[in-house]
Design an enzyme around this catalytic site. Sequence first.
Site, PDB file in Angstrom:
ATOM      1  N   TRP A 141       0.818  -1.207   0.000  1.00 17.54           N
ATOM      2  CA  TRP A 141       0.000   0.000   0.000  1.00 17.54           C
ATOM      3  C   TRP A 141       0.856   1.262   0.000  1.00 17.54           C
ATOM      4  O   TRP A 141       0.528   2.244  -0.656  1.00 17.54           O
ATOM      5  CB  TRP A 141      -0.948  -0.019   1.194  1.00 17.54           C
ATOM      6  CG  TRP A 141      -2.028   1.005   1.103  1.00 17.54           C
ATOM      7  CD1 TRP A 141      -2.237   2.051   1.949  1.00 17.54           C
ATOM      8  CD2 TRP A 141      -3.049   1.109   0.102  1.00 17.54           C
ATOM      9  NE1 TRP A 141      -3.321   2.798   1.546  1.00 17.54           N
ATOM     10  CE2 TRP A 141      -3.837   2.240   0.412  1.00 17.54           C
ATOM     11  CE3 TRP A 141      -3.365   0.365  -1.033  1.00 17.54           C
ATOM     12  CZ2 TRP A 141      -4.928   2.643  -0.363  1.00 17.54           C
ATOM     13  CZ3 TRP A 141      -4.463   0.755  -1.806  1.00 17.54           C
ATOM     14  CH2 TRP A 141      -5.215   1.879  -1.467  1.00 17.54           C
TER      15      TRP A 141
ATOM     16  N   LYS B   6      -5.214  -0.331   8.669  1.00 21.03           N
ATOM     17  CA  LYS B   6      -6.533  -0.707   9.177  1.00 21.03           C
ATOM     18  C   LYS B   6      -6.344  -1.711  10.300  1.00 21.03           C
ATOM     19  O   LYS B   6      -6.370  -2.915  10.082  1.00 21.03           O
ATOM     20  CB  LYS B   6      -7.385  -1.270   8.037  1.00 21.03           C
ATOM     21  CG  LYS B   6      -7.580  -0.259   6.908  1.00 21.03           C
ATOM     22  CD  LYS B   6      -8.171  -0.870   5.664  1.00 21.03           C
ATOM     23  CE  LYS B   6      -8.307   0.182   4.558  1.00 21.03           C
ATOM     24  NZ  LYS B   6      -8.824  -0.369   3.302  1.00 21.03           N
TER      25      LYS B   6
ATOM     26  N   GLY C 268     -11.476   2.498   3.128  1.00 16.84           N
ATOM     27  CA  GLY C 268     -12.365   2.139   2.026  1.00 16.84           C
ATOM     28  C   GLY C 268     -11.766   1.118   1.080  1.00 16.84           C
ATOM     29  O   GLY C 268     -10.601   0.754   1.180  1.00 16.84           O
TER      30      GLY C 268
ATOM     31  N   LYS D  72     -13.258  -5.064   9.233  1.00 19.16           N
ATOM     32  CA  LYS D  72     -13.572  -5.764   7.976  1.00 19.16           C
ATOM     33  C   LYS D  72     -12.498  -6.807   7.670  1.00 19.16           C
ATOM     34  O   LYS D  72     -12.773  -7.806   6.982  1.00 19.16           O
ATOM     35  CB  LYS D  72     -13.745  -4.758   6.832  1.00 19.16           C
ATOM     36  CG  LYS D  72     -12.514  -3.906   6.490  1.00 19.16           C
ATOM     37  CD  LYS D  72     -11.679  -4.508   5.380  1.00 19.16           C
ATOM     38  CE  LYS D  72     -10.480  -3.645   5.096  1.00 19.16           C
ATOM     39  NZ  LYS D  72      -9.592  -4.243   4.053  1.00 19.16           N
TER      40      LYS D  72
ATOM     41  N   SER E 164      -7.205 -10.167  -1.649  1.00 22.50           N
ATOM     42  CA  SER E 164      -7.358  -9.877  -0.228  1.00 22.50           C
ATOM     43  C   SER E 164      -6.414 -10.736   0.612  1.00 22.50           C
ATOM     44  O   SER E 164      -6.530 -11.962   0.635  1.00 22.50           O
ATOM     45  CB  SER E 164      -8.803 -10.137   0.212  1.00 22.50           C
ATOM     46  OG  SER E 164      -8.913 -10.090   1.628  1.00 22.50           O
TER      47      SER E 164
ATOM     48  N   ASN F  21      -6.289 -10.897   3.893  1.00 24.91           N
ATOM     49  CA  ASN F  21      -6.978 -11.512   5.026  1.00 24.91           C
ATOM     50  C   ASN F  21      -7.805 -12.714   4.585  1.00 24.91           C
ATOM     51  O   ASN F  21      -7.821 -13.745   5.262  1.00 24.91           O
ATOM     52  CB  ASN F  21      -7.846 -10.468   5.719  1.00 24.91           C
ATOM     53  CG  ASN F  21      -7.013  -9.425   6.444  1.00 24.91           C
ATOM     54  OD1 ASN F  21      -6.511  -9.662   7.536  1.00 24.91           O
ATOM     55  ND2 ASN F  21      -6.829  -8.278   5.805  1.00 24.91           N
TER      56      ASN F  21
END
Length: 335
Positions: free
Chosen positions: A25, A117, A146, A201, A263, A265
Amino acid sequence: MLQYSIPKDYTRRKANIGVIGCGRWGSFQAWYADQLGHKVTLYGMPGALDYERLVMTRENDYLTLPKSIKLTDSLSKAASNADIIIVSVPSQNFRDCMRSLTAEVDLKGKYIVTCMKGIEISTGKRLSEVALEFGIEDWQIAVWAGPGHVQEFVVGNPNCMLIDAYVRTTTETIIDYFKSPLIRFYYGSDVIGTEIGAATKNIMGIVAGVLDGMKLSSLKGALMARGSREVARLIGKLGGNPMSAYGLCHIGDYETTLFSKFSHNREWGEDYVLGKKFKKLAEGVHTARALSIVADKLGVDMPITTAVNTMILDNVQPRLVMEQLFERSLKEDLS
């Protein structure tokens, strides 16, 4: 590596941007800010493999950095002249990062944008709360949350994201600097809800991966319904707006977290079931631990979070955990 180009001069305001952290990121944040015409310096820890690879090749698994982005292993060089400092390090390392930043750089007048996050395990605090401990004023802090994956953005697939802050003018300023046809930003108004929703999330992503690994992906609908309700309860108890759980910071991020092949996770959860070792960062593992402690102290019922934490810490078989979780009664589900 084929990469999308944002139309030049789309962003009217230009700034000096320092990005702390050169993982997936962080390197994207540097690439994106450069695309918008900002002057960008990207920091990586001395000797870190991600940083050394970028120095040698200017590439990683996700993108190629243009020569206009400066690379440095000095926090001072990355942040001293920056108007905006974007921080993208593992959540559990954020306190150490802030400690080093405040020791080496005068942060007065600079914006600090957190892109991670997660929740700090040792204190149960949100990352903006950690930043405030180091003398950062509330107007300096913004939270970037987001849906969106680097792999999608760099080839031109747009998405909507969220900027939140304690002070409305900060939200407006950061959005003005970073809006583009690639990312449309929504204005947040609930930092507590945004940070909790974004962190939790990832817990739901782990469960989604476990269900994928068990060939029970059909249960993701139930997971989405119950997960958002569980998170709304916690946000409300912490003083935030429970409705934030149904916005971009949480349920709006489910597609990229519960279903996407990108993803981390979700992939961690699937690999866990299949007995594989996932070698990249999955923030949901630490968040489940942190929020299980927080929920217990507050008396908030968070069965999904507790289930993930129990599965990992107590090494309980995933199938047994999922059976117990999804056999909860309707009354319990809606409580």
